[in-house]
Enzyme design. Sequence first.
Site, PDB file in Angstrom:
ATOM      1  N   TYR A 110      -8.698  -9.330   3.325  1.00  0.00           N
ATOM      2  CA  TYR A 110     -10.084  -8.865   3.262  1.00  0.00           C
ATOM      3  C   TYR A 110     -10.774  -8.685   2.548  1.00  0.00           C
ATOM      4  CZ  TYR A 110      -7.820  -4.756   2.882  1.00  0.00           C
ATOM      5  OH  TYR A 110      -5.863  -3.728   2.427  1.00  0.00           O
ATOM      6  N   GLU A 111     -10.171  -8.883   1.201  1.00  0.00           N
ATOM      7  CA  GLU A 111     -11.464  -8.172  -0.193  1.00  0.00           C
ATOM      8  C   GLU A 111     -12.314  -9.027  -0.017  1.00  0.00           C
ATOM      9  OE1 GLU A 111      -8.780  -5.898  -2.947  1.00  0.00           O
ATOM     10  OE2 GLU A 111      -7.087  -7.300  -1.634  1.00  0.00           O
ATOM     11  N   SER A 158       0.896  -0.970  -0.063  1.00  0.00           N
ATOM     12  CA  SER A 158       0.278  -0.425   0.078  1.00  0.00           C
ATOM     13  C   SER A 158       1.044   1.330  -0.134  1.00  0.00           C
ATOM     14  CB  SER A 158      -1.478   0.189   1.362  1.00  0.00           C
ATOM     15  OG  SER A 158      -1.889  -1.184   1.282  1.00  0.00           O
ATOM     16  N   ASN A 182       2.502   3.419  11.568  1.00  0.00           N
ATOM     17  CA  ASN A 182       2.200   3.938  12.546  1.00  0.00           C
ATOM     18  C   ASN A 182       2.631   3.127  13.796  1.00  0.00           C
ATOM     19  OD1 ASN A 182       0.038   2.177  10.813  1.00  0.00           O
ATOM     20  ND2 ASN A 182      -0.814   1.854  13.186  1.00  0.00           N
ATOM     21  N   HIS A 209      -3.871   0.661  -4.750  1.00  0.00           N
ATOM     22  CA  HIS A 209      -3.124   0.141  -5.215  1.00  0.00           C
ATOM     23  C   HIS A 209      -3.092  -0.399  -6.457  1.00  0.00           C
ATOM     24  CE1 HIS A 209      -1.748  -2.929  -1.662  1.00  0.00           C
ATOM     25  NE2 HIS A 209      -2.561  -2.678  -1.783  1.00  0.00           N
ATOM     26  N   ALA A 243       3.181  -1.796   4.212  1.00  0.00           N
ATOM     27  CA  ALA A 243       3.195  -1.088   5.288  1.00  0.00           C
ATOM     28  C   ALA A 243       2.569  -1.649   6.400  1.00  0.00           C
ATOM     29  CB  ALA A 243       1.873   0.308   4.575  1.00  0.00           C
ATOM     30  N   MET A 261      -1.633  -6.685   6.954  1.00  0.00           N
ATOM     31  CA  MET A 261      -2.537  -7.453   6.612  1.00  0.00           C
ATOM     32  C   MET A 261      -2.191  -8.405   5.461  1.00  0.00           C
ATOM     33  SD  MET A 261      -5.792  -4.930   7.131  1.00  0.00           S
ATOM     34  CE  MET A 261      -6.104  -4.151   8.898  1.00  0.00           C
ATOM     35  N   SER A 262      -1.710  -8.845   5.169  1.00  0.00           N
ATOM     36  CA  SER A 262      -0.789  -9.093   4.163  1.00  0.00           C
ATOM     37  C   SER A 262       0.283 -10.392   4.404  1.00  0.00           C
ATOM     38  CB  SER A 262      -0.362  -8.066   2.805  1.00  0.00           C
ATOM     39  OG  SER A 262       0.732  -7.554   3.459  1.00  0.00           O
ATOM     40  N   HIS A 283      -6.344   4.259   7.266  1.00  0.00           N
ATOM     41  CA  HIS A 283      -6.179   4.204   5.788  1.00  0.00           C
ATOM     42  C   HIS A 283      -5.782   5.090   5.233  1.00  0.00           C
ATOM     43  CE1 HIS A 283      -4.839   1.246   1.861  1.00  0.00           C
ATOM     44  NE2 HIS A 283      -5.523   1.926   1.738  1.00  0.00           N
ATOM     45  N   HIS A 334      -5.861  -8.945  -1.164  1.00  0.00           N
ATOM     46  CA  HIS A 334      -5.413  -9.248   0.401  1.00  0.00           C
ATOM     47  C   HIS A 334      -7.071  -9.983   0.510  1.00  0.00           C
ATOM     48  CE1 HIS A 334      -4.247  -5.706  -0.117  1.00  0.00           C
ATOM     49  NE2 HIS A 334      -3.111  -5.543   1.169  1.00  0.00           N
TER      50      HIS A 334
HETATM   51  N1  HPA Z   1      -2.312  -3.044  11.856  1.00  0.00           N
HETATM   52  C1  HPA Z   1      -2.686  -3.545  10.330  1.00  0.00           C
HETATM   53  N2  HPA Z   1      -2.263  -2.983   9.365  1.00  0.00           N
HETATM   54  C2  HPA Z   1      -1.734  -2.018   9.329  1.00  0.00           C
HETATM   55  C3  HPA Z   1      -1.642  -0.909  10.098  1.00  0.00           C
HETATM   56  C4  HPA Z   1      -1.774  -1.638  11.564  1.00  0.00           C
HETATM   57  O1  HPA Z   1      -1.423  -0.282  12.519  1.00  0.00           O
HETATM   58  N3  HPA Z   1      -1.623  -0.214   9.366  1.00  0.00           N
HETATM   59  C5  HPA Z   1      -0.259  -0.379   7.804  1.00  0.00           C
HETATM   60  N4  HPA Z   1      -1.611  -2.216   7.799  1.00  0.00           N
END
Ligand code: HPA
Length: 260
Positions: free
Chosen positions: A70-71, A15, A220, A46, A98, A196-197, A232, A68
């Site tokens: 979750y999609e 991402s 983050n 993406h 990310a 998440m990947s 996001h 992903h």
């Molecule tokens: N959690 C899950 N996925 C993420 C995060 C997070 O804090 N930051 C970027 N992708």
Amino acid sequence: MSEAFRPHVGVILGSGLGAVAEAVEDPQIIGYEQLAGFPRPTVQGHAGQVIQGTIAGVPVAMLQGRAHLYEGGPIDELRAPVRWLKAAGAEILIQTNAAGSLQPDVGPGRLMAITDHINLTGTNVLIGPNDDSIGPRFPSMGKAYDPALLTELRIAAAELEIPLAEGVYAGWSGPAFETAAEIRAIRILGGDAVGMSTVHETTVARHCGLRVAAISAITNLAEGMGEIPLSHEQTLADAARGAEHLVRLLPAFIARMGSS
Ligand code: HPA
């Protein structure tokens, strides 16, 4: 032409990290819609295309965009791109993503080399009939992230004076971010970053014999650790900061593996 192109290294860009593809020389672009089984990425950030070319003389195929869990699409969308790279001749898969950091001193904008992962997504991408011509029914996940590639990555980062943290990536299904309690649990389990990947593509790659390296761009501090609410949009903004380092680090890393 694309049929004859034989990448040595495949790269999956996460991402907000698409800018890294600008390092590819003589780029040829193939849209995912031309490739069987590839996802049609739905997430902002993406692009959904393969960029083939060279970096420091090394043939590379960069995948801009990934599916992903979750999609909710077919699980084959997580397998097809990695297996396509293998079939095209690649020997190495580099993943970028990310991620949120569980280490207070590794904040937004930093890079973390993934040394191992914990799959907390509740599923395994290889569930289902096994194609023995691709890989074994029960593939080893020992040394999933190739130690020799990690050494090269460390050297490349040190030469460029790019600080590179190292740690264990916890794969989370999403799409909801983690709760603060889940982050505390992940810390106890040994996670240093969460995202998440990546874990599924690494599993598919090891199954078919690709060597894997992976780098998280920390966007983050994980839930409960920082002041900024997770979103996001914020992930994309901070991924761009990590991308500035990756734009320099990835070519240097790839240059080191011309013959490896
Ligand atoms: N959690 C899950 N996925 C993420 C995060 C997070 O804090 N930051 C970027 N992708």
